[in-house]
Design a protein around this motif. Structure first.
Motif, PDB file in Angstrom:
ATOM      1  N   PRO A 200      -1.659  22.861  17.181  1.00  0.00           N
ATOM      2  CA  PRO A 200      -0.463  22.023  17.065  1.00  0.00           C
ATOM      3  C   PRO A 200      -0.170  21.714  15.606  1.00  0.00           C
ATOM      4  CG  PRO A 200      -2.346  20.724  17.760  1.00  0.00           C
ATOM      5  CD  PRO A 200      -2.793  22.153  17.793  1.00  0.00           C
ATOM      6  N   THR A 201       1.059  21.363  15.317  1.00  0.00           N
ATOM      7  CA  THR A 201       1.421  20.993  13.960  1.00  0.00           C
ATOM      8  C   THR A 201       1.051  19.532  13.693  1.00  0.00           C
ATOM      9  OG1 THR A 201       3.640  20.232  14.541  1.00  0.00           O
ATOM     10  CG2 THR A 201       3.366  22.594  14.061  1.00  0.00           C
ATOM     11  N   MET A 202       1.067  19.153  12.423  1.00  0.00           N
ATOM     12  CA  MET A 202       0.832  17.741  12.094  1.00  0.00           C
ATOM     13  C   MET A 202       1.899  16.863  12.725  1.00  0.00           C
ATOM     14  SD  MET A 202      -0.280  17.555   8.110  1.00  0.00           S
ATOM     15  CE  MET A 202      -1.151  18.905   7.331  1.00  0.00           C
TER      16      MET A 202
ATOM     17  N   ASP B 163       3.722  17.399  15.493  1.00  0.00           N
ATOM     18  CA  ASP B 163       3.482  17.278  16.930  1.00  0.00           C
ATOM     19  C   ASP B 163       2.336  16.306  17.208  1.00  0.00           C
ATOM     20  OD1 ASP B 163       5.466  19.149  17.422  1.00  0.00           O
ATOM     21  OD2 ASP B 163       4.072  20.830  17.595  1.00  0.00           O
ATOM     22  N   THR B 164       1.284  16.423  16.419  1.00  0.00           N
ATOM     23  CA  THR B 164       0.119  15.555  16.599  1.00  0.00           C
ATOM     24  C   THR B 164       0.478  14.104  16.315  1.00  0.00           C
ATOM     25  OG1 THR B 164      -1.393  17.362  16.052  1.00  0.00           O
ATOM     26  CG2 THR B 164      -2.230  15.109  15.824  1.00  0.00           C
TER      27      THR B 164
ATOM     28  N   ARG C 222      -4.071  12.738  12.713  1.00  0.00           N
ATOM     29  CA  ARG C 222      -4.321  11.823  13.836  1.00  0.00           C
ATOM     30  C   ARG C 222      -5.296  10.715  13.426  1.00  0.00           C
ATOM     31  NH1 ARG C 222      -4.352  11.158  19.383  1.00  0.00           N
ATOM     32  NH2 ARG C 222      -6.266  10.269  20.248  1.00  0.00           N
TER      33      ARG C 222
ATOM     34  N   GLN D  48      -0.785  23.769   6.547  1.00  0.00           N
ATOM     35  CA  GLN D  48      -2.042  23.126   6.908  1.00  0.00           C
ATOM     36  C   GLN D  48      -3.207  24.078   6.724  1.00  0.00           C
ATOM     37  OE1 GLN D  48      -0.328  22.141  10.764  1.00  0.00           O
ATOM     38  NE2 GLN D  48      -1.855  23.419  11.796  1.00  0.00           N
TER      39      GLN D  48
ATOM     40  N   ALA E 235       2.614  12.680  19.288  1.00  0.00           N
ATOM     41  CA  ALA E 235       1.795  12.417  20.476  1.00  0.00           C
ATOM     42  C   ALA E 235       0.905  11.198  20.260  1.00  0.00           C
ATOM     43  CB  ALA E 235       0.951  13.649  20.800  1.00  0.00           C
ATOM     44  N   THR E 236       0.332  11.086  19.069  1.00  0.00           N
ATOM     45  CA  THR E 236      -0.553   9.963  18.778  1.00  0.00           C
ATOM     46  C   THR E 236       0.228   8.656  18.702  1.00  0.00           C
ATOM     47  OG1 THR E 236      -1.999  11.472  17.539  1.00  0.00           O
ATOM     48  CG2 THR E 236      -2.315   9.109  17.191  1.00  0.00           C
TER      49      THR E 236
ATOM     50  N   HIS F 187      -4.633  18.856   7.807  1.00  0.00           N
ATOM     51  CA  HIS F 187      -4.884  19.417   9.149  1.00  0.00           C
ATOM     52  C   HIS F 187      -4.404  18.388  10.175  1.00  0.00           C
ATOM     53  CE1 HIS F 187      -7.232  20.685  12.691  1.00  0.00           C
ATOM     54  NE2 HIS F 187      -7.280  21.880  12.126  1.00  0.00           N
ATOM     55  N   PRO F 188      -3.911  18.835  11.342  1.00  0.00           N
ATOM     56  CA  PRO F 188      -3.453  17.884  12.365  1.00  0.00           C
ATOM     57  C   PRO F 188      -4.501  16.864  12.785  1.00  0.00           C
ATOM     58  CG  PRO F 188      -2.680  20.091  12.881  1.00  0.00           C
ATOM     59  CD  PRO F 188      -3.610  20.241  11.720  1.00  0.00           C
ATOM     60  N   ASP F 189      -5.770  17.274  12.872  1.00  0.00           N
ATOM     61  CA  ASP F 189      -6.807  16.314  13.264  1.00  0.00           C
ATOM     62  C   ASP F 189      -6.971  15.218  12.212  1.00  0.00           C
ATOM     63  OD1 ASP F 189      -7.183  17.833  15.513  1.00  0.00           O
ATOM     64  OD2 ASP F 189      -9.079  18.734  14.858  1.00  0.00           O
TER      65      ASP F 189
END
Length: 295
Positions: A2-4, A6-7, A142, A163, A10-11, A137-139
């Motif tokens: 997923p992209t940043m 999108d993440t 988040r 990313q 959602a978060t 990074h998306p993680d």
């Protein structure tokens, strides 16, 4: 992956659903994605339309009312267009908010120069007391968002379409490679290309997803006998140069600043790769700059 963006969306929806003290303020951007959250929480998911100054002022008003606002739009509009409101309504009133931008320096080249904001971090840096996160990074995006919501800090979270392949969730400067000829600081999405550019070089590579506060102690710990530092940032060249200078004020040192160009505006359309090349931020250009500096 997923992209940043999108993440983040959602978060943010998870946070609004879970915490009745959090409000999400939008300026049309991403409103469709968060329509479900807006239906569930019409008093806490607010779309002010394409009125970015009002966007920030609404966030400040919510903070005055005891809410924790997450304020989101493209960085050219969130920071540059609404900078007076960021300065007066948040900083001057000592109010907390989480400003989350998307667009980075030139993530939307087809939209033209109006949607590019390589100077956003430098602008925020002119105001004291801000946290600035630049995930790679998306993680990381988040985790940094979840960490930023509690409390009353003033936080700027800068999301990018570019990313790295792997998340690095530590705090401060994280050493990913050790060497003796100097230190390269890679910020956010610059990491993977810096690792490619420094392959075979005898240098230490430090990674940062948080640039304010600046990890002066981490930089000093990484400096060995040679205090040569290359700073590779995905925004305006030299934005953190003063932080490096302060951290090494008592040590003779040299500094190379790599980032988006200061000498002229890059007004091309094209692709992300075209802009990387125009600014010297592709792996090949970074490698040439670093090899010349450390030789």
């Amino acid at each position: 992956m997923p992209t940043m963006r999108d993440t983040f969306l959602a978060t943010a929806e998870e946070i609004v659903d879970a915490d009745p003290d959090v409000a999400l303020v939008l300026a049309d951007i991403s409103a469709a994605t968060l329509a479900g959250a807006a239906r569930r929480h019409p008093d806490r998911v607010l779309n002010v339309g394409i009125r970015e100054q009002l966007l920030v002022s609404t966030g400040a008003g919510l903070a005055l009312a005891g809410m924790r606002p997450i304020v989101h739009t493209f960085n050219a509009f969130l920071v540059e267009r609404a900078f007076e409101q960021v300065k007066l309504d948040l900083s001057h009133q000592d109010l907390g908010a989480v400003l989350v931008s998307y667009g980075a320096s030139y993530d939307m080249p087809a939209e033209g120069r109006t949607h590019q904001a390589p100077g956003d971090v430098a602008l925020i840096d002119s105001l004291p007391g801000w946290y600035v996160h630049v995930p790679g990074h998306p993680d990381e995006a988040r985790r940094l968002l979840l960490d930023s919501v509690p409390g009353d800090s003033r936080t700027y979270l800068r999301l990018s379409a570019q990313q790295n392949a792997t998340a690095h969730l530590g705090v401060g400067f994280q050493p990913l490679r050790r060497g003796t000829r100097g230190v390269v600081i890679a910020v956010g999405p610059m990491l993977d290309r810096v690792l490619r550019a420094t392959a075979g070089m005898d240098v230490t590579v430090l990674y940062a997803s948080t640039v304010r506060p600046f990890d002066a102690a981490g930089l000093r710990a990484a400096v060995t006998g040679v205090a040569d530092v290359a700073l590779v940032e995905p925004y305006l060249q030299g934005t953190s140069a003063h932080q490096v200078a302060d951290a090494l004020a008592d040590l003779p040192h040299r500094l190379l600043n790599v980032g988006t160009r200061r000498d002229k505006e890059v007004r091309i359309y094209g692709t992300l790769a075209d802009h990387d090349l125009a600014h010297g931020l592709d792996a090949g250009s970074i490698a040439l700059s670093l090899k010349e500096f450390f030789t």
